[in-house]
Design a protein around this motif. Structure first.
Motif, mmCIF file in Angstrom:
data_model
loop_
_atom_site.group_PDB
_atom_site.id
_atom_site.type_symbol
_atom_site.label_atom_id
_atom_site.label_comp_id
_atom_site.label_asym_id
_atom_site.label_seq_id
_atom_site.Cartn_x
_atom_site.Cartn_y
_atom_site.Cartn_z
ATOM 1 N N VAL A 124 38.454 32.765 50.115
ATOM 2 C CA VAL A 124 38.057 32.170 48.835
ATOM 3 C C VAL A 124 36.792 32.844 48.311
ATOM 4 C CG1 VAL A 124 37.373 30.050 47.660
ATOM 5 C CG2 VAL A 124 39.088 29.963 49.482
ATOM 6 N N THR A 125 35.780 32.937 49.153
ATOM 7 C CA THR A 125 34.509 33.518 48.709
ATOM 8 C C THR A 125 34.641 35.017 48.450
ATOM 9 O OG1 THR A 125 33.824 33.727 51.033
ATOM 10 C CG2 THR A 125 33.092 31.772 49.842
ATOM 11 N N VAL A 126 35.431 35.717 49.288
ATOM 12 C CA VAL A 126 35.623 37.149 49.053
ATOM 13 C C VAL A 126 36.325 37.368 47.711
ATOM 14 C CG1 VAL A 126 36.851 39.214 49.844
ATOM 15 C CG2 VAL A 126 35.637 37.789 51.491
ATOM 16 N N PHE A 127 37.303 36.534 47.410
ATOM 17 C CA PHE A 127 38.022 36.645 46.134
ATOM 18 C C PHE A 127 37.076 36.395 44.960
ATOM 19 C CE2 PHE A 127 40.499 34.462 42.771
ATOM 20 C CZ PHE A 127 41.318 35.515 42.401
ATOM 21 N N LEU A 128 36.279 35.323 45.045
ATOM 22 C CA LEU A 128 35.375 34.991 43.947
ATOM 23 C C LEU A 128 34.303 36.061 43.757
ATOM 24 C CD1 LEU A 128 34.904 31.159 44.593
ATOM 25 C CD2 LEU A 128 36.308 32.256 42.830
ATOM 26 N N VAL A 129 33.719 36.515 44.874
ATOM 27 C CA VAL A 129 32.700 37.560 44.782
ATOM 28 C C VAL A 129 33.326 38.858 44.290
ATOM 29 C CG1 VAL A 129 31.109 38.993 46.126
ATOM 30 C CG2 VAL A 129 31.211 36.535 46.534
ATOM 31 N N LEU A 133 32.204 41.037 41.107
ATOM 32 C CA LEU A 133 31.699 42.399 41.234
ATOM 33 C C LEU A 133 32.712 43.458 40.802
ATOM 34 C CD1 LEU A 133 29.790 42.204 44.655
ATOM 35 C CD2 LEU A 133 28.891 41.914 42.344
ATOM 36 N N GLY A 134 33.929 43.027 40.517
ATOM 37 C CA GLY A 134 34.923 43.973 40.033
ATOM 38 C C GLY A 134 35.769 44.633 41.101
ATOM 39 N N THR A 135 35.672 44.186 42.354
ATOM 40 C CA THR A 135 36.506 44.753 43.411
ATOM 41 C C THR A 135 37.847 44.039 43.539
ATOM 42 O OG1 THR A 135 35.490 43.324 45.090
ATOM 43 C CG2 THR A 135 34.490 45.489 44.723
ATOM 44 N N GLU A 136 37.987 42.894 42.898
ATOM 45 C CA GLU A 136 39.236 42.133 42.884
ATOM 46 C C GLU A 136 39.639 41.844 41.446
ATOM 47 O OE1 GLU A 136 41.253 41.005 45.245
ATOM 48 O OE2 GLU A 136 40.133 41.263 47.105
ATOM 49 N N LYS A 137 40.936 41.821 41.213
ATOM 50 C CA LYS A 137 41.452 41.443 39.907
ATOM 51 C C LYS A 137 41.867 39.980 39.944
ATOM 52 C CE LYS A 137 43.125 46.005 38.494
ATOM 53 N NZ LYS A 137 44.312 46.793 38.060
ATOM 54 N N TYR A 138 41.470 39.248 38.900
ATOM 55 C CA TYR A 138 41.821 37.830 38.864
ATOM 56 C C TYR A 138 43.330 37.665 38.739
ATOM 57 C CZ TYR A 138 42.264 33.000 37.383
ATOM 58 O OH TYR A 138 42.636 31.693 37.297
ATOM 59 N N SER A 139 43.860 36.728 39.518
ATOM 60 C CA SER A 139 45.275 36.399 39.473
ATOM 61 C C SER A 139 45.406 34.891 39.581
ATOM 62 C CB SER A 139 46.028 37.093 40.616
ATOM 63 O OG SER A 139 47.312 36.517 40.798
ATOM 64 N N ALA A 140 46.216 34.301 38.710
ATOM 65 C CA ALA A 140 46.413 32.852 38.751
ATOM 66 C C ALA A 140 47.035 32.423 40.063
ATOM 67 C CB ALA A 140 47.295 32.417 37.576
ATOM 68 N N MET A 146 43.591 29.906 46.564
ATOM 69 C CA MET A 146 42.215 29.556 46.894
ATOM 70 C C MET A 146 41.979 28.055 46.782
ATOM 71 S SD MET A 146 41.051 32.504 47.717
ATOM 72 C CE MET A 146 42.736 32.729 48.311
ATOM 73 N N VAL A 147 42.608 27.432 45.789
ATOM 74 C CA VAL A 147 42.488 25.981 45.628
ATOM 75 C C VAL A 147 43.094 25.261 46.827
ATOM 76 C CG1 VAL A 147 43.232 24.001 44.247
ATOM 77 C CG2 VAL A 147 42.414 26.071 43.112
ATOM 78 N N VAL A 148 44.252 25.731 47.282
ATOM 79 C CA VAL A 148 44.905 25.133 48.450
ATOM 80 C C VAL A 148 44.010 25.252 49.679
ATOM 81 C CG1 VAL A 148 46.866 25.335 50.032
ATOM 82 C CG2 VAL A 148 47.233 25.488 47.565
ATOM 83 N N VAL A 149 43.442 26.444 49.885
ATOM 84 C CA VAL A 149 42.554 26.653 51.040
ATOM 85 C C VAL A 149 41.329 25.746 50.940
ATOM 86 C CG1 VAL A 149 41.058 28.316 52.205
ATOM 87 C CG2 VAL A 149 43.324 29.020 51.402
#
Length: 340
Positions: A124-129, A133-140, A146-149
């Motif tokens: 969750v935190t790696v995805f948000l960070v 920072l631009g290393t991950e692309k947002y995906s619904a 992440m919400v489930v976790v």
């Protein structure tokens, strides 16, 4: 006849390589468990409640051993000028120091079982960070995972019988600093083509971590150690075991990463987490309730599904760039695979 003999030799080679790979996996799981359980014992039961001092011991030992290994020529290193070092390595070392310090401090307040459950929030935190920072692309779909976790971990926390807010804050801080560290590695090192194996990583990062940790140690733990009137003791043997195990763990990663796929390592990580929960209950009598296990089970399923989606995405990207093939059957770093 010759074909039959070749098939037999090929089969034997396959099973030999499989045995070696899974031996490395078992070694990694074993050493991970040893490091965590020994650290918990040192900080909570051995009369040495000083997580910064424990981490300093690790960094000093790892720095020295990595220096000797590289200077002896056993492992090739990467030349790095001072500007590159201070711009790229020092920020990562600062975050790594925070990860280790805060993570070890959490053992003073929380059980190993509950800490492993809290670590399920790492994706969750790696995805948000990463999105920030631009290393991950947002995906619904990723966000839903992440919400489930988060719901699962929140349920596990609500069911924790020995909940301690300070410990949760320490562990949460460790997870956040580790998430930033992972993203910075991707931004600062991989983007510049700097490849570091575990030995080289320790060679460059461990001394900087030691230097960073000296500051909080001087102002937080050293005064307590000097004015505690014998309220603590130095478990030299346990500290050495902890340091040796930490270094061996890094070396096991070096052995494993060249032979196994990303999927294999994720599965091994899940097995390790459940093993640590069981060991925490068995060795240290950590109480684990049914609500807590249920919440962690939900988080565990969310993490597994997230990892599966990430691996599928990586496979599709690899397929479009290279010839079709099964990504999960290839080593993570084929170039570092031992030749036999």
């Amino acid at each position: 006849m010759a074909t039959s003999e070749q098939d037999k030799n090929s089969s034997q080679e396959f099973w030999l390589q499989a045995a070696v790979t899974y031996s490395y996996i078992l070694l990694w799981i074993f050493l991970s468990a040893v490091v965590i359980m020994v650290n918990k014992y040192v900080l909570t039961f051995a009369g040495f409640p000083f997580p910064i001092a424990l981490t300093l011991t690790h960094m000093a030992f790892c720095s020295t051993l990595a220096f000797l290994i590289i200077k002896a020529g056993f492992v090739e290193t990467v030349h790095m000028d001072s500007a590159t070092y201070f711009r790229n390595v020092v920020p990562i070392a600062a975050l790594f120091s925070g990860t280790l310090w805060l993570g070890n401090a959490a053992y003073l307040y929380l059980s190993v079982a509950f800490i492993q459950m809290l670590k399920a929030t790492m994706p969750v935190t790696v995805f948000l960070v990463g999105v920030m920072l631009g290393t991950e692309k947002y995906s619904a779909l990723y966000a839903l995972n992440m919400v489930v976790v988060a719901i699962g971990v929140a349920t596990a926390s609500y069911g924790e019988l020995n909940f301690d807010l300070i410990g949760v804050i320490f562990q949460s801080g460790s997870i956040v600093t580790e998430s930033f560290r992972l993203c910075l590695i991707q931004l600062l090192l991989q983007a510049r083509g700097i490849k570091l194996n575990p030995v080289t990583t320790l060679y460059y990062i461990a001394p900087a971590c030691f230097a960073f940790l000296c500051f909080p140690f001087t102002f937080i733990e050293l005064p307590k150690m000097m004015h505690s009137d014998g309220g603590w003791r130095l478990p030299g043997g346990w500290l050495m075991l902890s340091a040796v195990s930490a270094f061996a763990l890094n070396m096991s990663v070096f052995l494993l990463i060249g032979r196994s796929s990303a999927l294999t390592m994720n599965i091994a990580g899940v097995i390790k987490d459940w093993l640590l929960i069981a060991l925490s209950v068995t060795l240290y009598g950590s109480p684990v309730g049914s609500l807590q296990l249920g919440g962690y089970g939900v988080a565990f399923l969310g993490v597994c599904w997230y990892n599966y989606q990430k691996l599928q995405g990586a496979r599709q990207q690899t397929t479009t760039r290279q010839q079709p093939g099964d990504l999960e059957s290839k080593p993570l770093l084929a170039s570092t695979a031992p030749r036999r």
